[in-house]
Design a protein around this motif. Structure first.
Motif, short mmCIF file in Angstrom:
data_model
loop_
_atom_site.label_atom_id
_atom_site.label_comp_id
_atom_site.label_asym_id
_atom_site.label_seq_id
_atom_site.Cartn_x
_atom_site.Cartn_y
_atom_site.Cartn_z
N UNK A 168 9.77 -4.70 1.96
CA UNK A 168 9.39 -4.27 0.60
C UNK A 168 7.67 -3.22 1.03
N UNK A 169 7.84 -2.18 0.61
CA UNK A 169 6.47 -1.55 0.70
C UNK A 169 5.83 -0.67 -0.43
N UNK A 170 3.97 -1.40 -0.41
CA UNK A 170 3.50 -1.21 -1.01
C UNK A 170 1.82 -0.01 -0.40
N UNK A 171 2.10 0.57 -1.24
CA UNK A 171 1.79 2.04 -0.97
C UNK A 171 0.35 2.42 -1.78
N UNK A 172 -0.79 2.64 -0.83
CA UNK A 172 -1.78 2.53 -1.72
C UNK A 172 -2.76 3.81 -0.87
N UNK A 173 -3.66 4.21 -0.86
CA UNK A 173 -4.65 4.48 -0.33
C UNK A 173 -5.70 4.31 0.61
N UNK A 174 -5.52 3.39 1.30
CA UNK A 174 -5.46 2.96 2.68
C UNK A 174 -4.98 2.47 4.12
N UNK A 175 -5.55 2.13 4.23
CA UNK A 175 -5.14 2.22 6.27
C UNK A 175 -4.12 1.19 6.00
N UNK A 176 -3.47 0.60 4.88
CA UNK A 176 -3.35 -1.51 5.50
C UNK A 176 -4.38 -2.37 5.38
N UNK A 177 -4.72 -3.26 5.78
CA UNK A 177 -5.51 -4.51 5.65
C UNK A 177 -6.20 -4.30 6.77
N UNK A 178 -7.40 -4.26 6.78
CA UNK A 178 -8.30 -4.43 7.50
C UNK A 178 -9.44 -5.70 7.56
N UNK A 179 -10.32 -5.60 8.53
CA UNK A 179 -10.84 -6.80 8.92
C UNK A 179 -12.45 -6.99 8.28
N UNK A 180 -12.60 -5.79 7.61
CA UNK A 180 -13.75 -5.99 6.59
C UNK A 180 -14.01 -4.73 5.93
N UNK A 181 -14.08 -4.77 4.13
CA UNK A 181 -14.31 -3.37 3.53
C UNK A 181 -14.74 -2.52 4.08
N UNK A 182 -14.19 -1.14 4.40
CA UNK A 182 -14.58 -0.64 5.28
C UNK A 182 -16.09 0.42 5.19
N UNK B 89 -17.26 0.35 10.35
CA UNK B 89 -16.44 -0.43 12.20
C UNK B 89 -14.93 -0.95 11.89
N UNK B 90 -14.95 -1.38 10.81
CA UNK B 90 -13.85 -2.12 10.30
C UNK B 90 -12.09 -1.84 11.02
N UNK B 91 -11.89 -2.57 11.27
CA UNK B 91 -10.61 -2.16 12.23
C UNK B 91 -8.85 -2.60 11.18
N UNK B 92 -8.33 -1.36 11.64
CA UNK B 92 -6.63 -2.46 10.81
C UNK B 92 -5.72 -3.47 11.12
#
Length: 469
Positions: free
Chosen positions: A224-238, A243-246
């Motif tokens: 299942x692919x969830x397409x949104x406007x961010x590069x996946x889940x990150x280590x914090x809210x960018x 400097x939050x990481x994917x």
């Protein structure tokens, strides 16, 4: 087979829908089913328009509806220059007329029930799925529009309907699978469903993702692919931590915990059907489809502690239930009965001999709880708080993580909670200091290349265990 869900920002305009068509075309060999949200902001606008009609402001509501109609017409005009007029006359305009008739009915009786709200909100997905399917066909993709109300059968709990999986499985087998096996690309609206009698319902927050997960589970898809406007889940809210990481991969359990504690990418319930079928979920960026995104997969069997991300939930209210002497079974039962009656959702709870501390999502919930308990206990309410949470495998019991986090926090901490699942370590701070706390924790836990290195000062996990769920 593959289920692809595209959120509101991924289908917000003609350019975005054209990008979606390109992404889907590249996956035609994987037999995709496409689920789409309403165009960005349309659901919120429909909610506001319904309230305007209820409050006697019908002309304002109709003006706003006209603006939404013009927006959809402009998208159709850009995507379908040769046939948009036919689409407007045959399908879009009659649907908007139906929505306007509903607004007039709300105005006439000055009542806007959850059932009526669901019917009004359902139009957003109906319009977007129509535009997307027509755009696909114009670009050579064999799209077939499928009305989600004919497939996603739910109970009658309007605004938060629960799917009836056995009935959905039957309808997917009869209405969706044959289309895919015949080479078609079903296009469905997310978020919406209907009772067995055909009354429209909505699935609540994260409903479009939930639809994708439900359909994927019934079809037993590969992913299942969830397409949104961010590069996946990150280590914090960018937006808070530039400097939050994917996060390349994360377990279902960690992803659900993150969502519960404030991460906006996925809602916990959306994952459950995929979890039960062990179907991986990918979170991807429709604006940058070349990026790898985040894979949400089966439970990680490793026991090594790790912090996956730092989440923040704002708008938290602390309700402290204070007993005159001490909590007994009767008083505890009264508290939880009041929570149920007032439909108060509790984020975290901690209990001592004479005090029960509850973190609630709104001032109204806290006030309702205080009113229900006024004859049996005092309730002290503290608003304008935030819950900052470290989420990851075994974070709540690892002394290294606890020590590093406590050493890094630059602001006063009102309470500390260890999650019962060991998947979170949470700090309650004043809302005005939330970003500062998130930034400091992120620097301490993700800036160092050796996250597991023990800090100079060592404290035990029990030294900071102020609250237990």
């Amino acid at each position: 087979m593959l289920v692809m869900k595209f959120g509101g920002t991924s289908v917000e305009c003609a350019e975005s829908i054209s990008r979606v068509a390109k992404i889907v075309r590249e996956r035609l060999h994987r037999q995709p089913v496409v689920v789409v949200s309403a165009l960005a902001r349309v659901t919120d606008q429909l909610h506001s328009i319904g309230a305007l009609s209820r409050d006697g402001r019908l002309e304002e509501a109709l003006q706003s509806m006209a603006q939404i109609e013009e927006r959809h017409s402009e998208v159709a005009r850009a995507l379908l220059p040769g046939s948009y007029r036919e689409l407007l006359e045959s399908t879009l305009r009659p649907s908007f007329d139906e929505a306007r008739a509903l607004l007039r009915a709300v105005f006439a009786i000055s009542e806007f029930t959850p059932r009526t709200l669901d019917r009004l909100l359902s139009f957003g997905e109906r319009w977007s799925s129509l535009l997307v399917s027509e755009s696909f066909r114009a670009q050579g993709i064999p799209a077939v529009l499928v009305d989600s109300c004919d497939v996603v059968v739910t109970d009658a709990n309007h605004s938060h309907a629960a799917p009836l999986m056995d009935l959905i499985a039957e309808r997917v087998a009869g209405n969706v699978r044959p289309l895919v096996e015949g080479g078609g690309v079903p296009v469905m609206g997310g978020f919406i469903g209907a009772t067995a009698e055909g009354t429209p319902t909505t699935l609540g927050r994260g409903g479009s993702d939930f639809t994708a997960s439900i359909i994927g589970a019934c079809l037993e898809v590969e992913s299942i692919e969830i397409w949104t406007d961010v590069d996946g889940m990150m280590t914090a809210d960018p937006r808070v931590c530039p400097d939050a990481q994917n996060i390349d991969s994360i377990s279902f359990e960690e992803a659900a915990e993150l969502a519960h504690f404030g991460a906006k990418v996925l809602h916990p319930k959306t994952l459950q059907p995929a979890v039960e079928r062990n179907i991986p979920v990918y979170v991807l960026n429709s604006r940058h489809p070349e990026n790898c995104g985040t894979r949400v997969d089966a439970v990680d069997t490793s026991k090594d502690p790790r912090v996956r991300s730092i989440a923040c939930k704002r708008g938290i209210v602390l309700a402290e239930v204070v007993a005159s002497q001490e909590f007994d079974a009767k008083l505890t039962g009264s508290v939880f009965k009041a929570l149920e009656e007032q439909k108060c959702l509790v984020d975290l709870a901690a209990m001592s001999r004479s005090n029960l501390s509850l973190l609630l999502g709104s001032k109204d919930s806290a006030a309702a709880l205080a009113s229900s308990l006024q004859d049996v206990a005092e309730v002290k309410i503290t608003p304008d708080l935030a819950l900052v949470s470290l989420v990851g495998r075994n974070v709540a019991r690892d002394p290294v993580i606890s020590a590093r986090a406590m050493s890094a926090l630059p602001v006063a901490v009102r309470m500390i909670f260890h999650g019962a699942s060991d998947m979170n370590l949470s700090f309650v701070v004043d809302a005005r200091h939330a970003d500062e706390a998130v930034g400091a924790l992120h620097r301490a836990l993700f800036a160092s290349p050796v996250v597991g290195e023990r800090p100079p000062q060592f404290i035990s996990a029990s030294a900071v265990a102020v609250g237990e769920v």
